[in-house]
Design an enzyme around this catalytic site. Structure first.
Site, PDB file in Angstrom:
ATOM      1  N   ARG A 113      25.789  -0.328  11.160  1.00  0.00           N
ATOM      2  CA  ARG A 113      25.239  -0.756   9.862  1.00  0.00           C
ATOM      3  C   ARG A 113      24.871  -2.240   9.858  1.00  0.00           C
ATOM      4  NH1 ARG A 113      25.684   1.313   5.147  1.00  0.00           N
ATOM      5  NH2 ARG A 113      26.302  -0.640   4.185  1.00  0.00           N
ATOM      6  N   SER A 162      11.827  14.233  -6.083  1.00  0.00           N
ATOM      7  CA  SER A 162      11.491  14.126  -4.668  1.00  0.00           C
ATOM      8  C   SER A 162      10.037  14.523  -4.495  1.00  0.00           C
ATOM      9  CB  SER A 162      12.379  15.059  -3.833  1.00  0.00           C
ATOM     10  OG  SER A 162      13.642  14.483  -3.717  1.00  0.00           O
ATOM     11  N   GLY A 165       0.814  -1.219   0.000  1.00  0.00           N
ATOM     12  CA  GLY A 165       0.000   0.000   0.000  1.00  0.00           C
ATOM     13  C   GLY A 165       0.842   1.262   0.000  1.00  0.00           C
ATOM     14  N   HIS A 220       7.332  -8.329   3.082  1.00  0.00           N
ATOM     15  CA  HIS A 220       7.451  -6.977   2.522  1.00  0.00           C
ATOM     16  C   HIS A 220       8.487  -6.910   1.392  1.00  0.00           C
ATOM     17  CE1 HIS A 220       4.983  -6.004   5.847  1.00  0.00           C
ATOM     18  NE2 HIS A 220       5.895  -5.630   6.712  1.00  0.00           N
TER      19      HIS A 220
END
Ligand code: NDP
Ligand code: BG6
Length: 526
Positions: free
Chosen positions: A499, A435, A226, A285
């Site tokens: 990281r 953007s 979505g 996902h």
């Protein structure tokens, strides 16, 4: 109330099961089809006392109400859970999560109050008929009381519940709470991820639900489908000539699909420890995004045609090799009292998937997800191969990359080598930048849940996971997950705010990703 959109009961805005995409009805509706989308609508949130309900489901319903998609005189919302609450108790729990958007606080806003008055709470257990008989009575009373009800009743059950209770709850709905067939309309159910823990449990859940509901009644939600830029992938790929000749193994070196969060399990440690980052993020996902990035052009925009192509991608994935996996667990994860002291659950994973098909043979798809890292972002990074016979080689700054930033600061940018402006002939890496915050200043990008709930009301299953897709997704990850569950593969510790393990960056390099040193994309400020 805002006037951004027409109500869902308006004729030209309604779609039938499986036959259209948002905004572009593909066929004329008959009177009977339209009739199934008008009349009174009851949205029933099961697990209304929980985290998801208050943070996502009710706020999404509120946003739809605010924009005119849910009409006060036709829609009623019911919360259902075991906890003993009054209607006002539930309203007070969710009030603080509703943003009126007009500067008023949620406590004083008129639109918030109007919305909250549409909500009623029913308490009952998940496996006992009395609660569901009571719920049905409340829904029916609401249906009868609606003067505009033209005979049809629509019932949307949203299961904001742990999957362990889906089977009994679905059984109760099937036996006691279906809409009256003689009145037309429909009954649909929305189920949340995780749909099972592995192939066998997922298949078991699917067949339990399949015995109770037809596939067009089941909406398996993956809220990443979505998100604005995920929904844009299809348009981007198939409406732009530019990408068509480039989107393949001849031009693309590697593709990363990345999810990073800068916080840990935050009160959901018990749930997370049972599932881990692969089941929580990657198997659903990120894999869904991979499908949209890698699939062939569907023959039409019909949901079934799109989902057919996604399944083909999943079936082309080859078995995951051990060398293509790095797991991590952040330091301090096991300090959470709800997490097992000797937990082997990964909170970070990099997994490389490889597709055995004509378009993608040899292109690694690097799926990376982690909690408690140094930043929060989700993006798709398509890295192109080096320019053959490059005459600027000695001056070159880096490879072309096409980056789709899903969040935060939605954007797409293309990293290009250009001449450094000025007298000298030298090169610099720059970007073509779209953007969204800057380009679409007037547009409020809807929350994923808002969009998907609207789809369930409209009967559009395009952005929901079909049963065969789910099965194919579990087939990919189940062998790896079983080995992790058995402790055969261990996560490497990493520091909170880092990281992730260094080994993950080494794997990235090994897969062919070339990092551009010294280049940082800065989202434009308004
Ligand atoms: P919760 O743990 O908050 O559970 C929701 C409600 O279900 C609780 O309020 C409780 O209500 C009932 N419940 C909890 N445990 C049990 C149990 N063992 N047996 C029966 N009922 C139980 O879950 P969430 O709201 O966090 O999540 C709901 C679903 O959504 C899950 O499938 C989750 O994986 C998924 N999800 C959640 C997200 C989130 O951000 N929270 C994000 C994405 C998906 P009561 O006791 O009052 O009946
Ligand atoms: C959920 C996961 O599905 O997605 C969570 O269970 C995660 O662990 C969340 O935090 C992330 O969603 P978003 O939309 O904030 O990126």
């Amino acid at each position: 109330m805002g006037s951004r959109a027409p109500a869902i009961t308006m004729r030209n805005d309604s779609f039938s099961d499986g036959d259209s995409v948002r905004g572009e009805p593909l066929s004329e509706k008959t009177e009977t089809e339209n009739a199934s989308e008008i009349g009174c609508l009851s949205v029933i949130v099961l697990g209304a006392s929980g985290d998801l309900a208050k943070k996502k489901t009710f706020p999404a319903l509120f946003n739809l109400f605010k924009q005119g998609f849910l009409q006060q005189n036709e829609v009623h919302i019911f919360g259902y859970a075991r906890t003993k609450l009054s209607d006002d108790d539930l309203r007070n729990r969710i009030r603080g999560y509703l943003k009126s958007g007009n500067g008023d606080s949620s406590a004083t806003s008129e639109v918030v109050t109007k919305f909250l008055m549409m909500i009623k709470y029913v308490s009952g257990s998940y496996d006992d008929e009395s609660g569901f008989v009571h719920l049905d009575k409340e829904i029916s009373e609401h249906e009868i009381s609606r003067k505009s009800n033209q005979g049809s009743s629509r019932r949307l059950f949203y299961l904001a519940l742990p999957p362990s209770v889906y089977p009994p709850v679905c059984k109760m709905i099937r036996h006691f709470c279906m809409n009256r067939a003689d009145q037309g309309g429909w009954t649909r159910i929305v189920v949340e991820k995780p749909f099972g823990k592995d192939l066998a449990s997922s298949e078991q859940l699917s067949s339990q639900l399949g015995q109770l509901f037809e596939e067009p009644q089941i909406y398996r939600i993956d809220h990443y489908l979505g998100k604005e830029l995920v929904q844009n992938l299809l348009v981007l790929r198939f409406a732009n000539r530019l990408f068509m000749p480039l989107w393949n193994r001849d031009n693309i070196s590697n593709i990363q699909i990345v999810f990073r969060e800068d916080f840990g399990t935050e009160g959901r440690g018990g749930y997370f420890d049972e599932y881990g980052i692969i089941r929580d993020i990657i198997q659903n996902h990120l894999l869904q995004i991979l499908c949209l990035v890698a699939m062939e052009k569907p023959v039409s925009l019909k949901p079934e045609h799109i989902r057919d192509e996604k399944v083909k991608v999943l079936r082309a994935v080859t078995p995951i090799e051990d060398d293509d996996v790095v797991l991590g667990q952040y330091e301090g994860y096991k300090d959470d009292p709800t997490v097992s002291k000797n937990s082997n659950t990964p909170t970070f994973a990099t997994v490389i998937l490889r597709l055995h098909n004509e378009r993608w043979e040899g292109v690694p798809f690097i799926l990376k997800a982690g909690k408690a890292l140094n930043s929060r972002k989700a993006e798709i990074r398509v890295q192109f191969k080096d320019v053959p016979g490059d005459i600027f080689k000695s001056k070159k700054q880096g490879r072309n990359e096409f980056v789709i930033r899903l969040q935060p600061s939605e954007a797409m940018y293309m990293k290009l080598t250009v001449k450094r402006p000025g007298l000298e002939m030298s090169t610099i890496l720059s970007e073509l930048d779209l953007s969204y915050g800057q380009r679409y200043q007037e547009v409020v990008i809807p929350e994923a849940y808002e969009r998907l709930i609207l789809d369930t009301i409209r009967g559009d299953q395009q952005h929901f996971v079909r049963r065969d897709e789910l099965k194919a997704a579990w087939e990919i990850f189940t062998p790896l997950l079983h080995r992790i569950d058995d402790g055969e593969i261990k996560p490497i510790p990493y520091k909170v705010g880092s990281r992730g393990p260094d080994e993950a960056d080494n794997l990235l390099k090994k897969a062919g990703y070339v990092q551009t040193h010294g280049y940082i994309w800065i989202p434009p400020t308004l």
